[in-house]
Design a protein around this motif. Structure first.
Motif, mmCIF file in Angstrom:
data_model
loop_
_atom_site.group_PDB
_atom_site.id
_atom_site.type_symbol
_atom_site.label_atom_id
_atom_site.label_comp_id
_atom_site.label_asym_id
_atom_site.label_seq_id
_atom_site.Cartn_x
_atom_site.Cartn_y
_atom_site.Cartn_z
ATOM 1 N N ALA A 1 -6.332 8.903 0.396
ATOM 2 C CA ALA A 1 -6.566 8.603 1.617
ATOM 3 C C ALA A 1 -6.372 9.014 2.820
ATOM 4 O O ALA A 1 -5.563 10.496 2.175
ATOM 5 C CB ALA A 1 -5.249 7.693 1.550
ATOM 6 N N PRO A 2 -6.890 9.315 3.602
ATOM 7 C CA PRO A 2 -6.915 9.847 5.029
ATOM 8 C C PRO A 2 -5.366 10.073 5.838
ATOM 9 O O PRO A 2 -5.245 10.840 6.572
ATOM 10 C CB PRO A 2 -7.793 9.549 5.747
ATOM 11 C CG PRO A 2 -8.168 7.945 5.411
ATOM 12 C CD PRO A 2 -7.921 7.471 3.885
ATOM 13 N N SER B 1 0.770 -1.140 0.069
ATOM 14 C CA SER B 1 0.032 -0.768 -0.098
ATOM 15 C C SER B 1 0.581 1.182 0.289
ATOM 16 O O SER B 1 1.405 1.685 0.266
ATOM 17 C CB SER B 1 -0.740 -0.023 1.400
ATOM 18 O OG SER B 1 -1.782 -1.128 1.049
ATOM 19 N N ARG B 2 0.714 2.363 -0.985
ATOM 20 C CA ARG B 2 1.133 3.266 -1.038
ATOM 21 C C ARG B 2 0.298 4.898 -1.326
ATOM 22 O O ARG B 2 0.080 4.297 -2.283
ATOM 23 C CB ARG B 2 3.013 3.013 -1.912
ATOM 24 C CG ARG B 2 2.917 4.576 -1.718
ATOM 25 C CD ARG B 2 4.997 4.794 -3.333
ATOM 26 N NE ARG B 2 5.188 3.644 -2.673
ATOM 27 C CZ ARG B 2 6.662 3.714 -1.636
ATOM 28 N NH1 ARG B 2 6.333 4.337 -1.661
ATOM 29 N NH2 ARG B 2 6.884 2.089 -1.649
ATOM 30 N N VAL B 3 -0.182 5.268 0.006
ATOM 31 C CA VAL B 3 -0.768 5.908 -0.519
ATOM 32 C C VAL B 3 -1.254 6.853 0.759
ATOM 33 O O VAL B 3 -0.344 7.035 1.038
ATOM 34 C CB VAL B 3 -2.537 5.323 -0.126
ATOM 35 C CG1 VAL B 3 -2.662 3.440 -0.394
ATOM 36 C CG2 VAL B 3 -2.574 4.640 1.821
ATOM 37 N N ASN B 4 -1.875 8.368 0.402
ATOM 38 C CA ASN B 4 -1.705 9.259 1.126
ATOM 39 C C ASN B 4 -2.523 10.103 0.325
ATOM 40 O O ASN B 4 -3.783 10.446 -0.514
ATOM 41 C CB ASN B 4 -0.641 9.922 1.130
ATOM 42 C CG ASN B 4 -0.084 10.788 1.648
ATOM 43 O OD1 ASN B 4 -0.450 11.319 2.883
ATOM 44 N ND2 ASN B 4 0.998 11.970 1.700
ATOM 45 N N ASN C 1 -0.134 -7.636 -5.331
ATOM 46 C CA ASN C 1 -0.495 -6.736 -5.525
ATOM 47 C C ASN C 1 -0.666 -5.392 -4.556
ATOM 48 O O ASN C 1 -0.301 -4.776 -3.656
ATOM 49 C CB ASN C 1 -2.603 -6.456 -4.866
ATOM 50 C CG ASN C 1 -3.802 -5.919 -4.426
ATOM 51 O OD1 ASN C 1 -3.527 -4.706 -3.844
ATOM 52 N ND2 ASN C 1 -4.421 -5.488 -5.939
ATOM 53 N N VAL C 2 -0.964 -4.356 -5.669
ATOM 54 C CA VAL C 2 -0.275 -2.900 -5.014
ATOM 55 C C VAL C 2 -1.853 -1.951 -4.671
ATOM 56 O O VAL C 2 -2.131 -1.893 -6.100
ATOM 57 C CB VAL C 2 0.749 -2.964 -6.197
ATOM 58 C CG1 VAL C 2 1.614 -1.268 -5.692
ATOM 59 C CG2 VAL C 2 2.156 -2.999 -6.456
ATOM 60 N N GLN C 3 -1.924 -0.999 -4.191
ATOM 61 C CA GLN C 3 -2.834 -0.137 -4.033
ATOM 62 C C GLN C 3 -1.744 1.288 -4.403
ATOM 63 O O GLN C 3 -0.776 1.812 -3.075
ATOM 64 C CB GLN C 3 -3.197 -0.328 -2.400
ATOM 65 C CG GLN C 3 -4.752 0.146 -2.789
ATOM 66 C CD GLN C 3 -5.244 0.277 -1.044
ATOM 67 O OE1 GLN C 3 -5.014 -0.499 -0.412
ATOM 68 N NE2 GLN C 3 -5.757 1.142 -0.484
#
Length: 337
Positions: A221-222, A149-152, A214-216
């Motif tokens: 994203a909060p 997961s690579r979110v921001n 799987n790569v998100q």
């Protein structure tokens, strides 16, 4: 070596700072169209030469290598000109906007007998290197799957999707760990904020070894997540890049299957053992990467993250983008050639 850094936006100044501190770099030239950015560099590093003219960099026979840290759409034309001018070239990720461009740059570098290297900085970082070491030692056993997961919240880009912006980090690390590139890719994504520019994507990767990933990816994203889970037959591993100290943790957890000897015998046993955090070396990956580039140019050795390394990431990015734009169909990576 005399080196020019082209592009002083977000990442260029970091590259320049590390080059400035390396003994292998004798002369630095900073190049950008924005004079205000050049003035900031000049005020901080008075000995660094500055110019708004890329042609001046090309015409300077004293410059041995060019570092390209511009938006990706400029990577190919600038790198091409630099190679044709007889310079070694370092290109920030992603390598190019297409596999054709990447293949052309690799061929040009070979013809010019110059080095071309791609800025997959994570492959020089202590956590990623340690994970590679653990995998090669068989610590985790056969690898089953990888989830990342690579979110921001942000930063939204104007010219590329979230796949091209964020996925190079995870793709390069995963391919490095596994020692292979995916054979099939599929992706789903949506453009919730800027029409036509997807800001959320979920990418599935299949490898010839049998491992899946799987790569998100998300600019919407909060909270900030930089977390990768690797599940093997023997142990499991979690790599959290937002952690300050224990970035890598190894879990002695798993499931053991036993063929039942009698009817109704329960044949699954769950294992839950110790959690260990291995010691990691302490150094700045970007400095290690720049030092490696200089060494390769001087000694004629092949860069760890050479053009082929960058190209395999670009191929996966292209396949993921194609799948996302075609309702998530499964794409054979080599079929897009």
């Amino acid at each position: 070596m005399d080196i020019a850094v082209v592009g002083l936006g977000y990442w260029g100044p970091n590259l320049l700072r590390n080059l400035y501190e390396l003994p292998g770099c004798d002369r630095l030239v900073a190049c950008d169209l924005d004079e205000s950015k050049l003035n900031k560099i000049k005020s901080r590093y008075p000995v660094v030469e500055v110019t708004t003219q890329f042609q001046q960099v090309l015409d300077d026979d004293g410059i041995d290598a060019v570092i390209i840290a511009t938006p990706v759409s400029f990577h190919y034309p600038l790198a091409k000109q630099a190679l044709q001018a007889g310079k070694h070239v370092f290109v920030e990720k992603p390598f190019t906007s297409s596999r054709r461009e990447g293949e052309n740059l690799i061929a040009l570098a070979e013809q010019a007998q110059r080095k071309i290297m791609v800025g997959h900085t994570f492959e020089y970082s202590p956590p990623v290197l340690k994970i590679k070491e653990l995998i090669e030692k068989g610590e985790l056993g056969e690898l089953f799957y990888i989830s990342s997961s690579r979110v921001n919240l942000g930063l939204h880009q104007k010219d590329v999707s979230v796949i091209w912006d964020l996925a190079p980090h995870d793709f390069s690390s995963i391919f490095y760990w596994l020692g292979e590139q995916p054979v099939r890719v599929s992706a789903m994504g949506r453009d919730f904020v800027q029409p036509g520019i997807p800001d959320v994507a979920f990418v599935n990767l299949e490898f010839a070894s049998g491992c899946i990933a799987n790569v998100q990816l998300s600019w919407l994203a909060p909270s900030k997540l930089r977390r990768t889970t690797i599940v093997g037959a023997n142990k499991m591993l979690v790599y959290d890049d937002t952690e300050n100290i224990e970035k890598v943790k190894i879990y002695d957890k798993g499931v053991d299957y036993k063929d039942p000897e009698t009817f109704g015998e329960y044949h699954l046993s769950y294992r839950s053992g110790d959690v260990l955090s291995p010691r990691l070396d302490s150094f700045e990956p970007l400095s290690k990467e720049m030092d490696h580039f200089i060494t390769c140019c001087q000694e004629g050795t092949v860069p760890k993250t050479d053009g082929a390394n960058g190209l395999r990431v670009v191929k996966a990015l292209e396949a993921a983008e194609y799948s996302m734009n075609h309702n998530g169909i499964v794409v054979n990576v080599d079929s897009l050639d």
